[in-house]
Structures are given as structure tokens and as C-alpha cells.
Motif scaffolding. Sequence first.
Motif, mmCIF file in Angstrom:
data_model
loop_
_atom_site.group_PDB
_atom_site.id
_atom_site.type_symbol
_atom_site.label_atom_id
_atom_site.label_comp_id
_atom_site.label_asym_id
_atom_site.label_seq_id
_atom_site.Cartn_x
_atom_site.Cartn_y
_atom_site.Cartn_z
ATOM 1 N N ALA A 271 13.911 65.206 101.015
ATOM 2 C CA ALA A 271 13.741 65.430 99.583
ATOM 3 C C ALA A 271 12.695 64.473 99.017
ATOM 4 O O ALA A 271 11.850 64.864 98.208
ATOM 5 N N LEU A 272 12.731 63.219 99.464
ATOM 6 C CA LEU A 272 11.753 62.238 98.993
ATOM 7 C C LEU A 272 10.343 62.624 99.426
ATOM 8 O O LEU A 272 9.403 62.600 98.617
ATOM 9 N N VAL A 273 10.191 62.990 100.691
ATOM 10 C CA VAL A 273 8.864 63.346 101.216
ATOM 11 C C VAL A 273 8.296 64.555 100.477
ATOM 12 O O VAL A 273 7.090 64.629 100.217
ATOM 13 N N SER A 274 9.163 65.492 100.113
ATOM 14 C CA SER A 274 8.689 66.730 99.482
ATOM 15 C C SER A 274 8.387 66.565 97.996
ATOM 16 O O SER A 274 7.785 67.449 97.388
ATOM 17 N N CYS A 275 8.790 65.447 97.394
ATOM 18 C CA CYS A 275 8.636 65.320 95.936
ATOM 19 C C CYS A 275 7.192 65.105 95.513
ATOM 20 O O CYS A 275 6.892 65.168 94.319
ATOM 21 N N ILE A 276 6.273 64.838 96.474
ATOM 22 C CA ILE A 276 4.860 64.690 96.088
ATOM 23 C C ILE A 276 4.038 65.918 96.456
ATOM 24 O O ILE A 276 2.811 65.872 96.437
ATOM 25 N N ASN A 277 4.694 67.038 96.792
ATOM 26 C CA ASN A 277 3.961 68.292 97.012
ATOM 27 C C ASN A 277 3.118 68.610 95.785
ATOM 28 O O ASN A 277 3.567 68.376 94.662
ATOM 29 N N PRO A 278 1.878 69.119 95.956
ATOM 30 C CA PRO A 278 1.278 69.639 97.186
ATOM 31 C C PRO A 278 0.543 68.604 98.034
ATOM 32 O O PRO A 278 -0.154 68.983 98.972
ATOM 33 N N LEU A 279 0.685 67.324 97.712
ATOM 34 C CA LEU A 279 0.141 66.298 98.602
ATOM 35 C C LEU A 279 0.977 66.222 99.861
ATOM 36 O O LEU A 279 2.199 66.408 99.818
ATOM 37 N N ARG A 280 0.340 65.910 100.965
ATOM 38 C CA ARG A 280 1.075 65.700 102.199
ATOM 39 C C ARG A 280 1.417 64.222 102.332
ATOM 40 O O ARG A 280 0.552 63.367 102.141
ATOM 41 N N TYR A 281 2.686 63.929 102.627
ATOM 42 C CA TYR A 281 3.081 62.548 102.849
ATOM 43 C C TYR A 281 2.577 62.126 104.227
ATOM 44 O O TYR A 281 2.955 62.711 105.241
ATOM 45 N N CYS A 282 1.704 61.129 104.278
ATOM 46 C CA CYS A 282 0.983 60.821 105.517
ATOM 47 C C CYS A 282 1.388 59.512 106.172
ATOM 48 O O CYS A 282 0.865 59.182 107.234
ATOM 49 N N SER A 283 2.279 58.743 105.553
ATOM 50 C CA SER A 283 2.849 57.619 106.272
ATOM 51 C C SER A 283 3.944 58.161 107.190
ATOM 52 O O SER A 283 4.265 59.347 107.142
ATOM 53 N N ASP A 284 4.526 57.295 107.990
ATOM 54 C CA ASP A 284 5.577 57.759 108.901
ATOM 55 C C ASP A 284 6.873 57.978 108.119
ATOM 56 O O ASP A 284 7.101 57.345 107.083
ATOM 57 N N TYR A 285 7.690 58.876 108.596
ATOM 58 C CA TYR A 285 9.041 59.009 108.047
ATOM 59 C C TYR A 285 9.986 59.477 109.140
ATOM 60 O O TYR A 285 9.638 60.281 109.998
ATOM 61 N N ARG A 286 11.173 58.921 109.130
ATOM 62 C CA ARG A 286 12.193 59.255 110.115
ATOM 63 C C ARG A 286 13.470 59.661 109.383
ATOM 64 O O ARG A 286 14.203 58.802 108.878
#
Length: 575
Positions: A271-286
Amino acid sequence: MELAAANEDERPVLPWDQFSQWLHCVCVVTFDLELGQAMEFMYPTHIELSDVEKANICYLAFPDSNSGCMGDTQYWFRIRRNSLYRTNNKDTDYQCTKDCPVTLLKDETHYYGYVYFRQVRDKTLKRGYFQKSVVLLSSLPYFNFFKEISDIIAPEYFDNGVPCLEAACHDIDKWPSPIPGQILNLPLMGMVLHVRIPTKQDKPGTNVLDNTDKSPDRTPFSLSSIHEVDLYQNLSDVLPHIHLLWELVLIGEPIVVMAPSPTACSSTVLALVSCINPLRYCSDYRPYFTIHDSEFKEYTTKTQAPPSVILGVTNPFFTKTFQHWPHIVRVREVGLGNYGGSKPTLTPSDSKLKKSSAIKTLDPKSGIYTKYKQFLKKDKNFIKAFTKSLVENKTSKTHSALLRRHFLELTQSFIIPLERYLASLMPLQKCISPLKAPPTLKPFRPNDFIQTVENNGPQLTSGTRGDWIGLYRRFMRSANFEHWLERRKVEMEMKLVSLHMTALSETDLMAWCQDKSEVEVVDMILRIRQKISLVKSHKIDVSNITVDQLSEQVTNITKTLPLDLQEILLCTSRK
């Protein structure tokens, strides 16, 4: 001759070619009394994984022992790829990516693991429990889609064994390629799943499947979204701080999400990674991270600042390990909230942030531990509209759609000034001379951009107020900005080459050659051929008409050269 060459370029569809468009493999992980988690089965059997990849999959395929997950549990993980796996069909890859939103592109550096774990009591087993996971391993971030697929495949495997798994994989190998914009009918184990992969041109929030076939047999197995998670349910514990979280994700700050189960932590991370759509989250996430992960030491060392990564954890051990991290998000189970049974709100009485040093013990209360000072203020108009939705007892789906639209508008407002400034770096079309090299982009100068924000900033399109310039300065030091800028520069440079080729095709090259030496003519022929080759390899998007015009001119010019040079050029064209 041309037809034969075209046929030679077309690769026959080999066994597992289509399967590899969707999945890398399917793994079954079991609990061995001597070895612990162990890889029991992998299909297709010819697929290879490194020892590190296998170990990571095995550990991540089981919920942490402290989670106490009984019954069936589904969640996601993401691991670094030790050896890159690529499909052989470049044409198909191009078709799958050219219209695909950047957030849904195939990940060339990581695998996504879609886990279906079952733990039930079984007195016939020495351990007293049946514990096993089915893991779908893919390079595609289609979270909803693969959750649905594992929900079909895993129970069948648990009930009927390996033949069901093999049959499902053979069904997947018959699927069409995941090309955006097409409604795909995907047969699987006696049923058909109907999905559509979004395109760049799609209007956010629309469901194309809603406007297609309404027949009853489609309803149970049609997915309105292949990737969108429920933002309201997954962020309900931290709703008062969604603007803070959006900023932290946007600028790539290190975040730890602590939750009681893999489902809760992995869903919250997504949910956190998707909250900056349409930007792609480009740091790592696990989405799910354990103490056994091969990157555990890399991410938990205290000898240097925490890396730019979002980690989802369940083990209480991490409470102490991550005390030095700047941002800790603690949530309860998905959708439960921490409001005594009442609906979560954006302005609860206990919504104050907790200092990062306060997380000394396993505090069951949800909240955010941070010393971060926001650049932007909360959007009062959105808070008012969202609160009204909550008061009217609308559905979780409605609340989630409101959150997604707000995040989208906020991110778009943030990006528009950057896009506007970038467009000003593009050379004017009148500067493109067909007989000279294509002009280059002007360099992106952060300070020059900042000077445009006061008059052309996000305040023109967003109701959110605050220190936008300060936020831009932080953003421009993040991996998210670097990826956005690099991608947009490549797209604009290719646009310049495309415009140059169009201008070149409309020029009388025969007339240009009249007073040129043979060396200059041959050099021009080779450079045009190179550009045509880039078009055919999908590096440049140019119309077929332009390519045909250039090819015809090159052919005509070649015929004016001496025979020995014609032979040499013919040989080079065949290589």
C-alpha cells in the motif's frame, strides 16, 4: 528475400516460452524435522535457482514462528535475483512493455513470491502439524492477479498432490502473452480467468471489464484490477498520517513496517509503495523480511545510516534491531484498526506522532514512530470529503478509491512542474536538421527548476499547501527522481531521433549525394541503416512509412555506387 528474413527472425513458440512470460516457476516448500524449511518440489523441473535464492524462498515461504498463523495464509515477498532470467522472444517483450505503466513493468532485478501457506493439526505427522507452502515466483508485480491464481492452484495441490500442480503449469503455458490493453482469457484447471492489464493511456480508476461481457460465467473469475491493493484497509491504522507517509515514500526514506502477521506487513508495504503512483518506487522494498534473509546484515547494521528501503517484519526481535531507524510504522491485522471497534478516521484523538526513541518494547498500539517534520500540510478539503464518506458508512472499496484518487492527484500535481520544466529542455523542432546529427537535450539543472516552482508549482493544481520547494530538493536526491529523470530523458532522446528520421525521410538524399565523396555517401548509408535497425529492435518508435521511405532511398543511393562498394554494403547488411 525480405519475407525469408522476416521468417528467420520469428522464433517458434517452444515449450514453457509462454509460461515464462508469466511465471519463473512454482515452488513447494515443506517443513523438514531435520532441515527446517526445505524445497520439496519445483516446477517446471528444468528451471534453475541459485542456492541463495532457494534459501531465501524457503525461509520466506513460512510465516515467522511468532506469527502463529493457523489455517490458510496468503502474503507476498520480494527477493533479489542472483542470476537474471530473460525471455528469448524480444518482440513479445516489446509488446508487453511498450504500453505498460512503469509501475507494472517486469522487474529484471528481483523476484516476487506469492505465498499460499497452510498450517493445520495432523496427528499422523511427527511434528503434529501439516505445514506447507505453495509459492508462485514471478518477475511481474501483479499482486491481485497472482493471489487469485495461488488461491486456485494451492488448495487443489494440497488436496490432490503434484499432478494438479503440473496440470496448472501446463495450462499457464497455453496463455497468451501479458500484453497491456487486451482482455485476456486465461484457462486454468477447468475455469477461465478474465483479466486486462492496464495501459499508460488508461484513465485511473476505470475498470474496462465492467463495460465488456456481462455474462454470468464471467463474474466469479473476472479481476477488476491485477495489482491494486485496498489502501483503506491496509492503512486504516495510520490514516491520520497518510500525507506524512506519502512524503516518506516519495523521497525514499528508510521505513520499517511492524505487524503481527506476514499478510498485514506485506499488504501495508505494498500500500505504501503504491501511494506514489504513477511514479515507480525505485528504492528497495521487502513486503516480508526475516532474520534469515541473505540481506539481513546489510539492512540491520548500525555502523552506517539505514539504507533506502521499506521492510515489512513480524518478529519482535526487530523491535530492538530497528530502534535506530528513523521511521517505524506499527500496524495491527489488516482492516482491524486500533479504534476500539469504531471506524478509523483521519483525525482521532490519539493521532499524535510518537518519537522514534519511544519504541522500546513490543507496544501493541499502532502508530508511527518518527521525528520527521513534514514539508506539506494536510489537505483540509480531502479530509472533509473523506470524513463525509466515513460518516455515510460507504464501503471499504469506496474509501480505498477516494484514497487512491487523492494520492494520484497529489503525485500528479507534484510531477507536472517537473514535466513542464523538462519539456523546456527539448530542442525546438525547427532546430532539427536532417543532414546533421540530432540535437541533444539541455541538462537538467535543479536550481533552474526550483526557480520555476513559485509561479508554476503544484499550488496551481493541488489544494495541499506547504514547503513544496523543500520537498522537491529532498526528492531530487532520491532514487525515485533518478529513475524518473533517466527514463524521461531516454524517451525524449528517442523522440528527437524519431523526428530526425522523419525529417531525413522527407529529404532528397539523392540530390545531397551529388557532390559528396564515396566515403561520405557510404557513411550516410551505414548511419541510416543503424537507425533502421534500432527501429526494428524496438529501441525507437518510428512509423513504417518513414522506415520504408528511408529504405527505398538507401537502396536507390546504393545502386549509384561502384559494384565493389555495392557488394561490400550488401555483405554488411546480411550480418
